[in-house]
Design a protein around this motif. Structure first.
Motif, PDB file in Angstrom:
ATOM      1  N   ASN A 185       0.844  -1.192   0.000  1.00 59.06           N
ATOM      2  CA  ASN A 185       0.000   0.000   0.000  1.00 59.06           C
ATOM      3  C   ASN A 185       0.881   1.244   0.000  1.00 59.06           C
ATOM      4  O   ASN A 185       1.985   1.238   0.553  1.00 59.06           O
ATOM      5  CB  ASN A 185      -0.923   0.014   1.218  1.00 59.06           C
ATOM      6  N   ALA A 186       0.390   2.314  -0.626  1.00 62.20           N
ATOM      7  CA  ALA A 186       1.182   3.528  -0.833  1.00 62.20           C
ATOM      8  C   ALA A 186       0.630   4.698  -0.014  1.00 62.20           C
ATOM      9  O   ALA A 186      -0.583   4.856   0.127  1.00 62.20           O
ATOM     10  CB  ALA A 186       1.184   3.895  -2.318  1.00 62.20           C
ATOM     11  N   TYR A 187       1.555   5.540   0.474  1.00 66.16           N
ATOM     12  CA  TYR A 187       1.199   6.675   1.323  1.00 66.16           C
ATOM     13  C   TYR A 187       2.072   7.878   0.978  1.00 66.16           C
ATOM     14  O   TYR A 187       3.232   7.720   0.576  1.00 66.16           O
ATOM     15  CB  TYR A 187       1.441   6.376   2.806  1.00 66.16           C
ATOM     16  N   ILE A 188       1.537   9.083   1.201  1.00 64.49           N
ATOM     17  CA  ILE A 188       2.337  10.292   1.189  1.00 64.49           C
ATOM     18  C   ILE A 188       2.074  11.047   2.483  1.00 64.49           C
ATOM     19  O   ILE A 188       1.079  10.792   3.174  1.00 64.49           O
ATOM     20  CB  ILE A 188       2.039  11.190  -0.028  1.00 64.49           C
ATOM     21  N   VAL A 189       2.962  11.953   2.816  1.00 66.35           N
ATOM     22  CA  VAL A 189       2.806  12.786   4.006  1.00 66.35           C
ATOM     23  C   VAL A 189       2.965  14.241   3.572  1.00 66.35           C
ATOM     24  O   VAL A 189       3.967  14.602   2.943  1.00 66.35           O
ATOM     25  CB  VAL A 189       3.857  12.439   5.081  1.00 66.35           C
ATOM     26  N   LYS A 190       1.981  15.061   3.899  1.00 67.79           N
ATOM     27  CA  LYS A 190       2.026  16.490   3.549  1.00 67.79           C
ATOM     28  C   LYS A 190       1.532  17.306   4.738  1.00 67.79           C
ATOM     29  O   LYS A 190       0.444  17.062   5.252  1.00 67.79           O
ATOM     30  CB  LYS A 190       1.144  16.766   2.323  1.00 67.79           C
ATOM     31  N   ASP A 191       2.376  18.233   5.180  1.00 72.42           N
ATOM     32  CA  ASP A 191       2.032  19.103   6.311  1.00 72.42           C
ATOM     33  C   ASP A 191       1.573  18.289   7.522  1.00 72.42           C
ATOM     34  O   ASP A 191       0.610  18.644   8.204  1.00 72.42           O
ATOM     35  CB  ASP A 191       0.947  20.105   5.912  1.00 72.42           C
ATOM     36  N   GLY A 192       2.245  17.172   7.762  1.00 74.70           N
ATOM     37  CA  GLY A 192       1.941  16.343   8.921  1.00 74.70           C
ATOM     38  C   GLY A 192       0.786  15.381   8.738  1.00 74.70           C
ATOM     39  O   GLY A 192       0.498  14.576   9.629  1.00 74.70           O
ATOM     40  N   ARG A 193       0.087  15.420   7.600  1.00 76.03           N
ATOM     41  CA  ARG A 193      -1.050  14.531   7.334  1.00 76.03           C
ATOM     42  C   ARG A 193      -0.589  13.314   6.544  1.00 76.03           C
ATOM     43  O   ARG A 193       0.074  13.451   5.522  1.00 76.03           O
ATOM     44  CB  ARG A 193      -2.139  15.271   6.557  1.00 76.03           C
ATOM     45  N   ILE A 194      -0.983  12.146   7.018  1.00 76.39           N
ATOM     46  CA  ILE A 194      -0.728  10.907   6.294  1.00 76.39           C
ATOM     47  C   ILE A 194      -1.898  10.688   5.336  1.00 76.39           C
ATOM     48  O   ILE A 194      -3.052  10.644   5.754  1.00 76.39           O
ATOM     49  CB  ILE A 194      -0.613   9.723   7.263  1.00 76.39           C
ATOM     50  N   ILE A 195      -1.593  10.545   4.054  1.00 74.75           N
ATOM     51  CA  ILE A 195      -2.630  10.398   3.030  1.00 74.75           C
ATOM     52  C   ILE A 195      -2.449   9.054   2.334  1.00 74.75           C
ATOM     53  O   ILE A 195      -1.356   8.726   1.849  1.00 74.75           O
ATOM     54  CB  ILE A 195      -2.557  11.539   2.001  1.00 74.75           C
ATOM     55  N   THR A 196      -3.513   8.268   2.290  1.00 71.92           N
ATOM     56  CA  THR A 196      -3.475   6.971   1.616  1.00 71.92           C
ATOM     57  C   THR A 196      -4.846   6.664   1.040  1.00 71.92           C
ATOM     58  O   THR A 196      -5.867   7.117   1.562  1.00 71.92           O
ATOM     59  CB  THR A 196      -3.020   5.855   2.574  1.00 71.92           C
ATOM     60  N   ARG A 197      -4.878   5.919  -0.018  1.00 70.46           N
ATOM     61  CA  ARG A 197      -6.133   5.640  -0.705  1.00 70.46           C
ATOM     62  C   ARG A 197      -7.105   4.870   0.190  1.00 70.46           C
ATOM     63  O   ARG A 197      -6.701   3.987   0.944  1.00 70.46           O
ATOM     64  CB  ARG A 197      -5.864   4.841  -1.982  1.00 70.46           C
ATOM     65  N   GLN A 198      -8.367   5.217   0.093  1.00 69.77           N
ATOM     66  CA  GLN A 198      -9.416   4.569   0.882  1.00 69.77           C
ATOM     67  C   GLN A 198      -9.634   3.131   0.399  1.00 69.77           C
ATOM     68  O   GLN A 198      -9.349   2.796  -0.739  1.00 69.77           O
ATOM     69  CB  GLN A 198     -10.734   5.357   0.800  1.00 69.77           C
ATOM     70  N   LEU A 199     -10.144   2.288   1.289  1.00 68.51           N
ATOM     71  CA  LEU A 199     -10.404   0.900   0.935  1.00 68.51           C
ATOM     72  C   LEU A 199     -11.545   0.798  -0.070  1.00 68.51           C
ATOM     73  O   LEU A 199     -12.527   1.529   0.008  1.00 68.51           O
ATOM     74  CB  LEU A 199     -10.754   0.090   2.182  1.00 68.51           C
ATOM     75  N   SER A 200     -11.389  -0.126  -1.003  1.00 66.61           N
ATOM     76  CA  SER A 200     -12.406  -0.415  -2.015  1.00 66.61           C
ATOM     77  C   SER A 200     -11.955  -1.680  -2.731  1.00 66.61           C
ATOM     78  O   SER A 200     -10.956  -2.306  -2.346  1.00 66.61           O
ATOM     79  CB  SER A 200     -12.531   0.741  -3.019  1.00 66.61           C
ATOM     80  N   ASN A 201     -12.662  -2.055  -3.800  1.00 66.22           N
ATOM     81  CA  ASN A 201     -12.223  -3.188  -4.617  1.00 66.22           C
ATOM     82  C   ASN A 201     -10.949  -2.881  -5.395  1.00 66.22           C
ATOM     83  O   ASN A 201     -10.331  -3.781  -5.964  1.00 66.22           O
ATOM     84  CB  ASN A 201     -13.312  -3.581  -5.612  1.00 66.22           C
ATOM     85  N   ASP A 202     -10.535  -1.590  -5.416  1.00 69.85           N
ATOM     86  CA  ASP A 202      -9.409  -1.175  -6.243  1.00 69.85           C
ATOM     87  C   ASP A 202      -8.054  -1.474  -5.627  1.00 69.85           C
ATOM     88  O   ASP A 202      -7.041  -1.445  -6.323  1.00 69.85           O
ATOM     89  CB  ASP A 202      -9.484   0.327  -6.531  1.00 69.85           C
ATOM     90  N   ILE A 203      -8.012  -1.718  -4.305  1.00 75.35           N
ATOM     91  CA  ILE A 203      -6.727  -1.972  -3.657  1.00 75.35           C
ATOM     92  C   ILE A 203      -6.845  -3.144  -2.690  1.00 75.35           C
ATOM     93  O   ILE A 203      -7.944  -3.508  -2.248  1.00 75.35           O
ATOM     94  CB  ILE A 203      -6.197  -0.740  -2.897  1.00 75.35           C
ATOM     95  N   LEU A 204      -5.694  -3.698  -2.355  1.00 78.22           N
ATOM     96  CA  LEU A 204      -5.656  -4.751  -1.348  1.00 78.22           C
ATOM     97  C   LEU A 204      -5.900  -4.143   0.028  1.00 78.22           C
ATOM     98  O   LEU A 204      -5.368  -3.083   0.349  1.00 78.22           O
ATOM     99  CB  LEU A 204      -4.299  -5.445  -1.369  1.00 78.22           C
ATOM    100  N   HIS A 205      -6.703  -4.820   0.812  1.00 76.61           N
ATOM    101  CA  HIS A 205      -6.969  -4.363   2.177  1.00 76.61           C
ATOM    102  C   HIS A 205      -5.816  -4.848   3.059  1.00 76.61           C
ATOM    103  O   HIS A 205      -5.892  -5.890   3.709  1.00 76.61           O
ATOM    104  CB  HIS A 205      -8.309  -4.913   2.660  1.00 76.61           C
ATOM    105  N   GLY A 206      -4.748  -4.078   3.061  1.00 75.31           N
ATOM    106  CA  GLY A 206      -3.517  -4.495   3.702  1.00 75.31           C
ATOM    107  C   GLY A 206      -3.646  -4.708   5.204  1.00 75.31           C
ATOM    108  O   GLY A 206      -4.199  -3.854   5.912  1.00 75.31           O
TER     109      GLY A 206
END
Length: 284
Positions: A185-206
């Motif tokens: 699963n992929a993440y970015i951090v901007k201004d202290g916020r952790i951002i990652t894609r929401q769960l759906s059929n599009d990604i593995l529920h890690g």
């Protein structure tokens, strides 16, 4: 000395382990899998992996080959007989052997295979100190990425594309936004916020994803679950991936653009430390 592997009720030397050529995992990629880490001879987040395995089986209307308790004992036995201190246990369930047909067979018995991979110093991977570099490529996988199937050809192709580009991994992009990494699963951090894609059929529920986000919330970190673009990722303060085998791994470059100082950031570093500490405490 060869490893001992588990195949359909038997513990065997790896050279004696066999599966039918009619197994639907071989013929149709009709199977699911899990990978559980071992640290200090204990299993990391086994309950999460067992729960996701059952979900994958249910989504494919596939029978479970044994109970979760039996599965735990098989894992523990493989750790013992192979004397694994740090490493991985790979588990695969297929629908079983049957004459080749696109329709599900009605009477096939599911196949269950497990084997270990010793990886001394797994938690002390030096790559975590310097971070990894990724490229972006189109995500052309099937639409049910939430099911952890053995259909791994495109992720393998993506890994090879990254290798040929001289980097460590690839982030997959669909409709202009990142879905996930090839096996993470992929993440970015901007201004202290952790951002990652929401769960759906599009990604593995890690499973590691779930634990890391829980620990982040407990540490009063801000988490935002939404899609993000490669341009947004390149402009981020830092980035990272999570998986059962890499835990929390910093990303320091995306498509040639360095993030921040081009070194692992404080959020990813802290989350890796928290994750490993908490998971070791809860290991079975």
């Amino acid at each position: 000395m060869s490893r001992t592997v588990y195949v359909n009720g038997e513990y065997l030397p790896e050279e004696d382990a066999k599966i039918s050529v009619f197994d639907r995992g071989f013929l149709m990629a009709d199977g699911v899998y899990e990978v559980t880490s071992v640290l200090d001879g204990k299993l990391i987040d086994f309950a999460g992996h067992a729960k996701r395995l059952q979900r994958s089986l249910d989504e494919l209307e596939m029978a479970a080959p044994c109970t979760a308790d039996e599965l735990l004992e098989i894992h523990r036995q493989l750790v013992r007989v192979n004397e694994v201190e740090d490493g991985l246990i790979y588990l695969q369930v297929t629908r079983g052997a049957a004459d080749r047909d696109f329709a599900y067979p009605e009477d096939a018995e599911p196949s269950l295979v497990l084997f270990t991979q010793a990886k001394p110093g797994l938690a002390d991977n030096p790559v975590a100190k310097k971070g990894i570099k990724v490229i972006s490529i189109d995500d052309i996988r099937w639409g049910r990425r939430d099911i952890k199937t053995v259909q791994l050809l495109y992720p393998s192709m993506a890994k090879m594309a990254a290798k040929k580009a001289g980097v460590d991994d690839a982030w997959l992009v669909e409709d202009g936004v990142v879905t996930e990494g090839t096996s993470n699963n992929a993440y970015i951090v901007k201004d202290g916020r952790i951002i990652t894609r929401q769960l759906s059929n599009d990604i593995l529920h890690g499973i590691t994803r779930a634990a890391v986000l829980r620990f982040a919330a407990e540490a009063q970190m801000k988490v935002e679950e939404r899609a993000f673009t490669i341009a947004e990722a390149q402009d981020a303060d830092e980035a990272f991936i999570t998986s059962a085998s890499s835990f929390v791994m910093p990303v320091v470059e995306i498509d040639g653009a360095a993030l921040g100082a081009g070194t692992p950031g404080p959020v990813a570093t802290r989350l890796r430390d928290i994750y490993l500490d908490e998971m070791r405490k809860a290991a079975v």
